[in-house]
Design a protein around this motif. Sequence first.
Motif, short mmCIF file in Angstrom:
data_model
loop_
_atom_site.label_atom_id
_atom_site.label_comp_id
_atom_site.label_asym_id
_atom_site.label_seq_id
_atom_site.Cartn_x
_atom_site.Cartn_y
_atom_site.Cartn_z
N LEU A 15 -1.28 -2.65 23.24
CA LEU A 15 -0.11 -2.66 22.36
C LEU A 15 -0.51 -1.85 21.13
CD1 LEU A 15 1.03 -6.39 22.50
CD2 LEU A 15 1.65 -4.51 23.99
N ASP A 16 0.22 -0.79 20.85
CA ASP A 16 -0.25 0.11 19.80
C ASP A 16 0.77 0.38 18.71
OD1 ASP A 16 1.52 1.59 21.22
OD2 ASP A 16 0.08 3.05 21.98
N SER A 17 1.72 -0.54 18.51
CA SER A 17 2.66 -0.38 17.41
C SER A 17 3.18 -1.74 16.99
CB SER A 17 3.83 0.52 17.83
OG SER A 17 4.69 -0.16 18.71
N LYS A 18 3.74 -1.78 15.79
CA LYS A 18 4.33 -3.01 15.28
C LYS A 18 5.42 -3.50 16.22
CE LYS A 18 7.19 -4.66 11.45
NZ LYS A 18 7.87 -4.28 10.19
N GLU A 19 6.22 -2.57 16.75
CA GLU A 19 7.31 -2.93 17.64
C GLU A 19 6.79 -3.57 18.92
OE1 GLU A 19 7.09 0.00 16.12
OE2 GLU A 19 8.70 -0.31 14.64
N HIS A 20 5.70 -3.01 19.45
CA HIS A 20 5.12 -3.57 20.67
C HIS A 20 4.66 -5.01 20.45
CE1 HIS A 20 4.09 0.47 22.85
NE2 HIS A 20 5.38 0.28 22.70
N TYR A 21 3.96 -5.24 19.34
CA TYR A 21 3.45 -6.58 19.06
C TYR A 21 4.59 -7.58 18.91
CZ TYR A 21 -1.26 -4.79 18.39
OH TYR A 21 -2.49 -4.22 18.59
N ALA A 22 5.60 -7.20 18.13
CA ALA A 22 6.73 -8.11 17.90
C ALA A 22 7.48 -8.38 19.20
CB ALA A 22 7.67 -7.51 16.85
N MET A 72 -1.24 -6.18 14.07
CA MET A 72 0.01 -5.46 13.84
C MET A 72 -0.15 -4.20 12.99
SD MET A 72 3.68 -6.81 12.43
CE MET A 72 4.01 -7.77 13.88
N TYR A 73 -0.96 -4.27 11.94
CA TYR A 73 -1.12 -3.11 11.06
C TYR A 73 -2.52 -2.51 11.14
CZ TYR A 73 3.26 -4.74 9.06
OH TYR A 73 4.57 -5.14 8.89
N ASP A 74 -3.26 -2.87 12.18
CA ASP A 74 -4.61 -2.35 12.36
C ASP A 74 -4.53 -1.02 13.11
OD1 ASP A 74 -7.26 -1.82 12.89
OD2 ASP A 74 -7.76 -3.92 13.32
N ILE A 117 -2.25 -8.39 -4.48
CA ILE A 117 -1.51 -7.70 -3.41
C ILE A 117 -0.01 -7.81 -3.65
CG2 ILE A 117 -0.93 -7.79 -0.95
CD1 ILE A 117 -3.78 -8.50 -0.35
N LYS A 118 0.46 -8.99 -4.05
CA LYS A 118 1.89 -9.17 -4.33
C LYS A 118 2.35 -8.23 -5.44
CE LYS A 118 2.37 -14.04 -2.96
NZ LYS A 118 2.66 -15.41 -3.46
N GLU A 119 1.56 -8.14 -6.52
CA GLU A 119 1.92 -7.28 -7.64
C GLU A 119 1.99 -5.82 -7.21
OE1 GLU A 119 -0.85 -7.96 -10.76
OE2 GLU A 119 -0.23 -10.05 -11.10
N GLU A 120 1.04 -5.39 -6.40
CA GLU A 120 1.03 -4.00 -5.93
C GLU A 120 2.23 -3.72 -5.03
OE1 GLU A 120 -2.72 -3.47 -4.03
OE2 GLU A 120 -3.82 -3.21 -5.92
N PHE A 121 2.60 -4.69 -4.20
CA PHE A 121 3.77 -4.52 -3.33
C PHE A 121 5.04 -4.35 -4.17
CE2 PHE A 121 2.94 -6.00 1.26
CZ PHE A 121 1.69 -5.41 1.26
N LEU A 122 5.21 -5.24 -5.15
CA LEU A 122 6.41 -5.19 -5.99
C LEU A 122 6.46 -3.90 -6.79
CD1 LEU A 122 6.48 -8.89 -7.27
CD2 LEU A 122 8.05 -7.82 -5.63
N LYS A 134 0.24 1.76 4.91
CA LYS A 134 -0.25 0.98 6.05
C LYS A 134 -1.55 0.26 5.71
CE LYS A 134 1.96 3.53 9.80
NZ LYS A 134 1.75 4.28 11.07
N GLN A 135 -2.35 0.87 4.85
CA GLN A 135 -3.60 0.23 4.46
C GLN A 135 -3.33 -1.07 3.70
OE1 GLN A 135 -6.00 2.43 1.69
NE2 GLN A 135 -7.70 0.99 1.77
N LYS A 136 -2.34 -1.04 2.79
CA LYS A 136 -1.99 -2.24 2.03
C LYS A 136 -1.37 -3.30 2.95
CE LYS A 136 -3.39 -0.80 -1.97
NZ LYS A 136 -4.57 -1.45 -2.61
N LEU A 137 -0.55 -2.86 3.90
CA LEU A 137 0.04 -3.80 4.85
C LEU A 137 -1.05 -4.46 5.70
CD1 LEU A 137 3.13 -1.74 6.06
CD2 LEU A 137 3.19 -3.81 4.68
#
Length: 353
Positions: A15-22, A72-74, A117-122, A134-137
């Motif tokens: 499984l090589d994408s977020k969609e595949h995993y979900a 998922m994000y690896d 991490i939350k502050e950086e996302f916002l 993707k690195q932060k995710l």
Amino acid sequence: MSIDHIVTPLDSAQLDSKEHYAFYHEMVEHALKELIESMSTNEICNDLEMVFFKQYCDLLLYSIEAMRIKYMYDEEDNMNIDLADSGFPNYLEFRYLFNDLALRDNYISKLPDLEKIKEEFLDTLLRKKEHVSKQKLFQAASLRYYTTVEQKFIYNRFVQGKIVETPDDINSKYMTSWSFYDVTYNRPFVCFMYFDTGRGNIDNYRNDIYDVLKNSADRHMALDTMAYGIDRKLQDVFPKHIKRIDLGPLHNVFAKDENVMTHTILDGIAKKEIGLESFAFSLKIDEVYSGSEFKEGSYFSKQTLQKWDYVIKQPYVFAPHRIIQLLYDKAPELMNELAKPPFQLSDLVIDKI
């Protein structure tokens, strides 16, 4: 993304994408929950067996969800699914999880603080109006994985259930269960053993029973061979009925094997006769009963052993209505070999992932 835009190479085990995993997790979760409900409704197992069967399935689902979070994000590692007669994750994935979580403190110490991490996302989303990298995710997913997933709930190669007393309508006094993930088939199996004991409290036999099951009944083999091995190694414990559930294969778009049912579903998907989310669950139950007893050994050390009857083999299929129709149309011989007509499950509906 619409499910119809997911492209799955049928010769790939990853499984090589977020969609595949979900998508994969949604399918397995839906299929297992539907299977549990159908087995209970149609009395494939009794009430006592269903309690433990559901617990083993919950461990399996918990582990697959942990894999989804981990991968998922690896961008370097991907989760492997066994394609041949399985449809479940490769056994090594469970071992990776178990070993990985043993080092959770080391990994957590290398990750940023949650609030940071939350502050950086916002800041990225609201002020910079940019997508989170993707690195932060991956960092956020890793932090969630290492702080929420518990090692003790990961499906191990062998999982022992407790010994319980049976209801009055069952001849044997005790029942125990266990589950194992067979490394050859890459499928989970759930077993039940009904038994009586000699004199004394059940606690006198408990550890011996657990040891024998772990060492002699932790992989797929002929059921009468397993029964004889257990019986022979347990003095003053008298197995009367052993039941084994082979969970799978889970036939779906991620599978690739010579199985007629898998081939029929993949062919239907390729011809757009059925949707990409189509699936079917095979389930096989083998049972063996003690027909009588005999004694073996010298005059001073005789052991009472069971004479086992022929193994009863019961194949079942669980699938949505459209898939059952397709299987009757394309593989009628297979349907005629089932212990009972296929059991209908609800469709998997995924508009977006």
